[in-house]
Design a protein around this motif. Structure first.
Motif, PDB file in Angstrom:
ATOM      1  N   THR A 537      34.750  38.310  48.437  1.00 33.63           N
ATOM      2  CA  THR A 537      35.732  37.330  48.905  1.00 33.63           C
ATOM      3  C   THR A 537      35.250  36.710  50.207  1.00 33.63           C
ATOM      4  OG1 THR A 537      37.504  38.614  47.902  1.00 33.63           O
ATOM      5  CG2 THR A 537      38.141  36.952  49.519  1.00 33.63           C
ATOM      6  N   THR A 583      43.158  38.065  41.156  1.00 33.51           N
ATOM      7  CA  THR A 583      43.826  37.555  42.350  1.00 33.51           C
ATOM      8  C   THR A 583      43.357  38.353  43.548  1.00 33.51           C
ATOM      9  OG1 THR A 583      45.793  36.903  41.135  1.00 33.51           O
ATOM     10  CG2 THR A 583      46.033  37.177  43.504  1.00 33.51           C
ATOM     11  N   ALA A 591      43.376  33.802  46.607  1.00 31.58           N
ATOM     12  CA  ALA A 591      42.331  33.141  45.819  1.00 31.58           C
ATOM     13  C   ALA A 591      42.353  33.721  44.415  1.00 31.58           C
ATOM     14  CB  ALA A 591      40.960  33.335  46.467  1.00 31.58           C
ATOM     15  N   ASN A 592      42.113  32.868  43.401  1.00 31.65           N
ATOM     16  CA  ASN A 592      42.160  33.285  42.000  1.00 31.65           C
ATOM     17  C   ASN A 592      40.859  32.925  41.294  1.00 31.65           C
ATOM     18  OD1 ASN A 592      44.899  34.091  42.288  1.00 31.65           O
ATOM     19  ND2 ASN A 592      45.532  31.947  42.038  1.00 31.65           N
ATOM     20  N   ALA A 593      40.586  33.673  40.225  1.00 36.56           N
ATOM     21  CA  ALA A 593      39.416  33.345  39.412  1.00 36.56           C
ATOM     22  C   ALA A 593      39.589  33.980  38.038  1.00 36.56           C
ATOM     23  CB  ALA A 593      38.137  33.851  40.070  1.00 36.56           C
ATOM     24  N   GLU A 594      38.905  33.415  37.043  1.00 35.16           N
ATOM     25  CA  GLU A 594      38.859  33.992  35.710  1.00 35.16           C
ATOM     26  C   GLU A 594      37.441  34.467  35.448  1.00 35.16           C
ATOM     27  OE1 GLU A 594      40.297  31.413  32.709  1.00 35.16           O
ATOM     28  OE2 GLU A 594      42.387  31.450  33.424  1.00 35.16           O
ATOM     29  N   VAL A 595      37.313  35.682  34.861  1.00 41.50           N
ATOM     30  CA  VAL A 595      35.982  36.228  34.569  1.00 41.50           C
ATOM     31  C   VAL A 595      35.978  36.801  33.163  1.00 41.50           C
ATOM     32  CG1 VAL A 595      35.487  36.782  36.989  1.00 41.50           C
ATOM     33  CG2 VAL A 595      36.556  38.495  35.507  1.00 41.50           C
ATOM     34  N   GLN A 605      31.505  38.194  40.862  1.00 35.95           N
ATOM     35  CA  GLN A 605      32.405  37.049  41.018  1.00 35.95           C
ATOM     36  C   GLN A 605      32.756  36.888  42.501  1.00 35.95           C
ATOM     37  OE1 GLN A 605      33.652  34.868  38.598  1.00 35.95           O
ATOM     38  NE2 GLN A 605      34.396  33.706  40.360  1.00 35.95           N
ATOM     39  N   THR A 606      32.664  35.645  42.977  1.00 33.48           N
ATOM     40  CA  THR A 606      33.021  35.338  44.370  1.00 33.48           C
ATOM     41  C   THR A 606      34.311  34.530  44.392  1.00 33.48           C
ATOM     42  OG1 THR A 606      30.703  35.331  45.064  1.00 33.48           O
ATOM     43  CG2 THR A 606      32.281  34.223  46.516  1.00 33.48           C
ATOM     44  N   LEU A 607      35.251  34.920  45.239  1.00 34.69           N
ATOM     45  CA  LEU A 607      36.509  34.202  45.438  1.00 34.69           C
ATOM     46  C   LEU A 607      36.548  33.702  46.876  1.00 34.69           C
ATOM     47  CD1 LEU A 607      37.170  36.974  43.600  1.00 34.69           C
ATOM     48  CD2 LEU A 607      39.356  35.774  43.382  1.00 34.69           C
TER      49      LEU A 607
END
Length: 610
Positions: A537, A583, A591-595, A605-607
């Motif tokens: 993050t 999340t 910050a959100n992301a889909e993996v 994964q970087t947020l």
């Protein structure tokens, strides 16, 4: 004449009870006085006579004070690391330890001071979490158990630092001191207890560390055994509640043995008698090594008061009647013993013959009928049951066992760490003066387990639960064992194996049914179909920051919500293959992301917080 009369009066003046040691000193003084009689000066003679009497009195008093040294203090260290929540036969190890300590304290020597120390009970992951809960002092049992009962296991195992702290705390006493450590695991704070013991010895810190290893695998005992060996203490392993009590009592007995033997009593004019024993295994049979505990005998022939002597003998005792508790050497089980009232005559050699009426029981365990011999751990019980349907346990171990002539019920497991169903039972009759051999067949095999992240991929750390395959009427299966071990000794039959990637990972669970055959080795590999997610993050200015993470299933349910899979402030997660919604939060920032996680792969994964 006046001077001589005064001198005789001084010689007859007594400052303390007459003992052999005092008489010896006085003889020396009298010779000195006779030498100085030739000195003509009356005052000079009187000075020397007075000095001699004072010297005799002071040295006698000092010797008496030195002979009354109190027992050395003990510091009890209790492991309160997170692993103490592990269960043995459905009961947390910390609860077993509490109950065992309470029982041991019930028979504690009140003259011996004791303190309490614990580690891992306040904070997770902190190697400095060591606390002296009770300073060394007279035992207040209620206060002591209140402190023990309040301990909640949480953290790591800094056992080396705790032993060092206890040893240095006990150093303030000039008396011999001991540390008793109860631990269910090896050092987890990058220290070597063996090296630490050597350094303490080099610093002149003289103490003994007695270690009770509770539910510790053989390969993890090395450091704890070395700690005990280097300090002259004892290491005792315990696998369940009964064995923990036996082990802790054995360690307490070792502490009691460390005290110097009582100084021989001063001989009276008529002198003590000598008591010598000969022990025979049967009437007219072989002579064996005996171990004797001696008490005063009451008028009714029962034992009276505290024990006054112990060992193999011979013993010097004042004339009178004594109650003798005799066992077939010190390690004899509780029933390989007998008792007798004997009389000691003054200034005589009193020879006593004791017939123990016992034999030897040798046990062998086979994996299958006519198969290989395997390591057996045996428990010996009385043959008959009590009114409540229970048998009295007499001894446990690898054997052979020294037992009174009679009938016994036997239980055998495939080595000590065997799961509860890898066992069998038998009955045996022991005859006095004879060796009885019994062969027991466990009808079991070996199950070897492993786990991989993906088919044909790297092996990963598996944690396994072994169940009976059939469900009971309530729909539950009986659990036989849970551990990270890869090898299990199991009765012949079918089993359901449930494995997870790591002990506390509930998100990855796979199962497989296997069949174990007696005398054979069976292997099963579980495929987790999972991968590793590594998260980073960044702040708005693109600097790495810590965050709290929540992992959800990617798809929403009918109510528009996602199912929470995992949450932690750690940045790595083991997850089944599939898509996820992540999340990251820090304060008000989100910050959100889909993996997508692939089996056997590492996904990074970087947020970034806006």
């Amino acid at each position: 004449m006046g001077v001589q009369s005064g001198f005789v009066a001084s010689r007859n003046f007594q400052l303390q009870p007459v003992t052999t040691a005092n008489l010896t000193k006085r003889k020396i003084v009298f010779r000195l006085i006779n030498k100085i009689k030739t000195i003509p000066t009356m005052l000079f003679r009187l000075f020397f006579a007075t000095f001699a009497l004072l010297f005799t009195s002071v040295t006698s008093i000092a010797a008496e004070q030195n002979s009354q040294a109190k027992p050395g203090a003990v510091m009890l260290i209790l492991d309160a690391s997170g692993s103490m929540w592990g269960q043995i036969e459905g009961k947390p190890k910390i609860e077993i330890a509490r109950e065992t300590i309470a029982e041991i304290l019930g028979g504690w020597n009140q003259e011996r001071e004791i303190g309490l120390m614990a580690y891992g009970h306040r904070r997770k992951g902190d190697c400095a979490d060591i606390e002296q809960l009770i300073p060394v002092g007279p035992l207040d049992r209620d206060q002591f158990m209140a402190k023990v009962s309040a301990i909640v296991p949480k953290g790591k195992t800094p056992l080396t630092d705790s032993v060092e702290l206890a040893a240095k705390t006990l150093r303030i006493s000039e008396e011999p001191a001991s540390v008793i450590l109860i631990s269910d695991g090896q050092e987890t704070c990058d220290r070597d207890p063996c090296v630490a013991a050597e350094k303490l010895a080099a610093q002149g810190i003289d103490f003994k560390a007695h270690v009770v290893g509770f539910d510790i695998k053989d390969e993890d005992q090395k450091g704890l055994r070395c700690l005990a060996d280097k300090t002259g203490g004892a290491f005792v392993a315990a696998g369940d509640a009964a064995e923990l009590k036996t082990a802790l009592q054995k360690v307490v007995d070792e502490v009691e043995k460390e005290e110097p033997e009582p100084k021989p009593k001063e001989k009276e004019a008529d002198g003590p008698g000598t008591l010598e024993f000969t022990m025979l295994v049967s009437e007219g049979g072989e002579e064996v090594e005996g171990y004797y505990q001696i008490y005063l005998a009451g008028e009714d022939g029962s034992k009276k008061g505290e024990r006054i002597e112990k060992g193999a003998g011979p013993f010097e005792l004042e004339p009178g009647k004594y109650f003798v508790d005799a066992s077939w050497n010190r390690s004899g089980v509780i029933n390989a013993r007998t008792s007798k009232v004997v009389e000691v005559n003054a200034s005589e050699k009193n020879a006593v013959e004791i017939v123990i009426a016992a034999g030897i029981l040798e046990l062998t365990l086979l994996a299958s009928e006519g198969g290989d011999k395997i390591p057996g751990y045996f428990t010996v019980y009385e043959a008959g049951k009590s009114l409540s349907g229970q048998r009295t346990k007499l001894e446990a171990g690898e054997g052979p066992f020294k037992l009174k002539a009679g009938d016994y019920f036997l239980e055998a497991t495939w080595n000590r760490s065997g799961v509860i169903n890898a066992r069998t039972t038998a009955e045996a009759t022991v005859k006095a003066g004879e060796t009885t051999s019994v062969e027991m067949v466990v009808n079991a095999g070996v199950l070897n387990l492993s786990m991989v992240a993906a088919e044909g991929g790297d092996e990963i750390e598996g944690y396994y639960h072994i169940y009976e395959p059939e469900k009971d009427l309530s729909g539950n299966r009986k659990k036989l064992e849970s551990s990270s071990d890869k090898k299990y000794n199991l009765k012949e039959g079918k089993y359901l194996i449930v494995g997870s990637w790591g002990r506390y990972n509930d998100t990855i669970r796979v199962s497989e049914e296997v069949e174990v055959k007696a005398g054979q080795s069976t292997s099963a590999q579980l495929v987790a179909n999972a991968g590793m997610l590594a998260l980073t993050t960044l702040s708005a200015d693109e600097k790495p920051v810590e965050a709290d993470y929540k992992i959800y299933e990617a798809e929403k349910n009918l109510s528009g919500e996602r199912k929470l899979i995992a949450s932690d402030d750690e940045s790595q997660f083991k997850l089944p293959q599939g898509k996820y919604f992540i999340t990251a939060t820090k304060g008000d920032a989100t910050a959100n992301a889909e993996v997508e996680i692939a089996a056997g792969k590492r996904t990074e994964q970087t947020l970034t917080f806006e």
